[in-house]
Design an enzyme around this catalytic site. Structure first.
Site, PDB file in Angstrom:
ATOM      1  N   HIS A  47      42.814  70.028   9.177  1.00 33.34           N
ATOM      2  CA  HIS A  47      41.901  69.367  10.116  1.00 33.34           C
ATOM      3  C   HIS A  47      40.481  69.344   9.555  1.00 33.34           C
ATOM      4  O   HIS A  47      39.797  68.317   9.620  1.00 33.34           O
ATOM      5  CB  HIS A  47      41.949  70.087  11.466  1.00 33.34           C
ATOM      6  CG  HIS A  47      41.129  69.454  12.525  1.00 33.34           C
ATOM      7  ND1 HIS A  47      39.951  70.003  12.964  1.00 33.34           N
ATOM      8  CD2 HIS A  47      41.307  68.309  13.239  1.00 33.34           C
ATOM      9  CE1 HIS A  47      39.443  69.231  13.913  1.00 33.34           C
ATOM     10  NE2 HIS A  47      40.244  68.199  14.095  1.00 33.34           N
ATOM     11  N   ASP A  89      42.190  64.800  15.071  1.00 33.07           N
ATOM     12  CA  ASP A  89      42.393  65.726  16.184  1.00 33.07           C
ATOM     13  C   ASP A  89      43.834  65.694  16.681  1.00 33.07           C
ATOM     14  O   ASP A  89      44.443  66.743  16.922  1.00 33.07           O
ATOM     15  CB  ASP A  89      41.438  65.388  17.332  1.00 33.07           C
ATOM     16  CG  ASP A  89      39.985  65.741  17.039  1.00 33.07           C
ATOM     17  OD1 ASP A  89      39.705  66.333  15.974  1.00 33.07           O
ATOM     18  OD2 ASP A  89      39.124  65.422  17.887  1.00 33.07           O
TER      19      ASP A  89
END
EC number: 3.1.1.4
Length: 122
Positions: A47, A89
């Site tokens: 991420h 996300d």
């Protein structure tokens, strides 16, 4: 936007994003260095790398749009940069969900002093 990221974690992984993932391992939460400690921490590493590739907007502050279609999160909107943030996300939240069985409480509130190894490249 970080609050939206938390919402996606709640929706997809079924856990409080801030509580479970805000202070986990070497990469979940602010900053990140060293070696990811397990599969969940690696979700955060990936991420962070994803956010690092975003240009033209601020992944932590800019608000994006998404919808839920047949149980799936679909990132939308006219701004490709914000759509990319949403995809980072969403993919991390899916990664958290897929690794719930290996989430290890010993990595929650993990001390940074154990994250000193050189970081691997994205």
């Amino acid at each position: 936007h970080l609050l939206q990221f938390g919402d996606l974690i709640d929706k997809i992984a079924g856990r409080s994003g801030f509580w479970y993932y805000g202070f986990y391992g070497c990469y979940c939460g602010l900053g990140g260095r060293g070696r990811p400690q397990d599969a969940t921490d690696r979700c955060c590493f990936v991420h962070d790398c994803c956010y690092g590739k975003v240009t033209g907007c601020d992944p932590k502050k800019d608000i994006y749009t998404y919808s839920e279609e047949n149980g799936a999160i679909v990132c939308g909107g006219d701004n490709p940069c914000k759509k990319e943030i949403c995809e980072c996300d969403r993919d991390a939240a899916i990664c958290f969900r897929d690794n719930l069985d290996t989430y290890d409480n010993k990595y929650w509130l993990f001390p940074n002093k154990y994250c000193k190894e050189e970081s691997e490249p994205c």
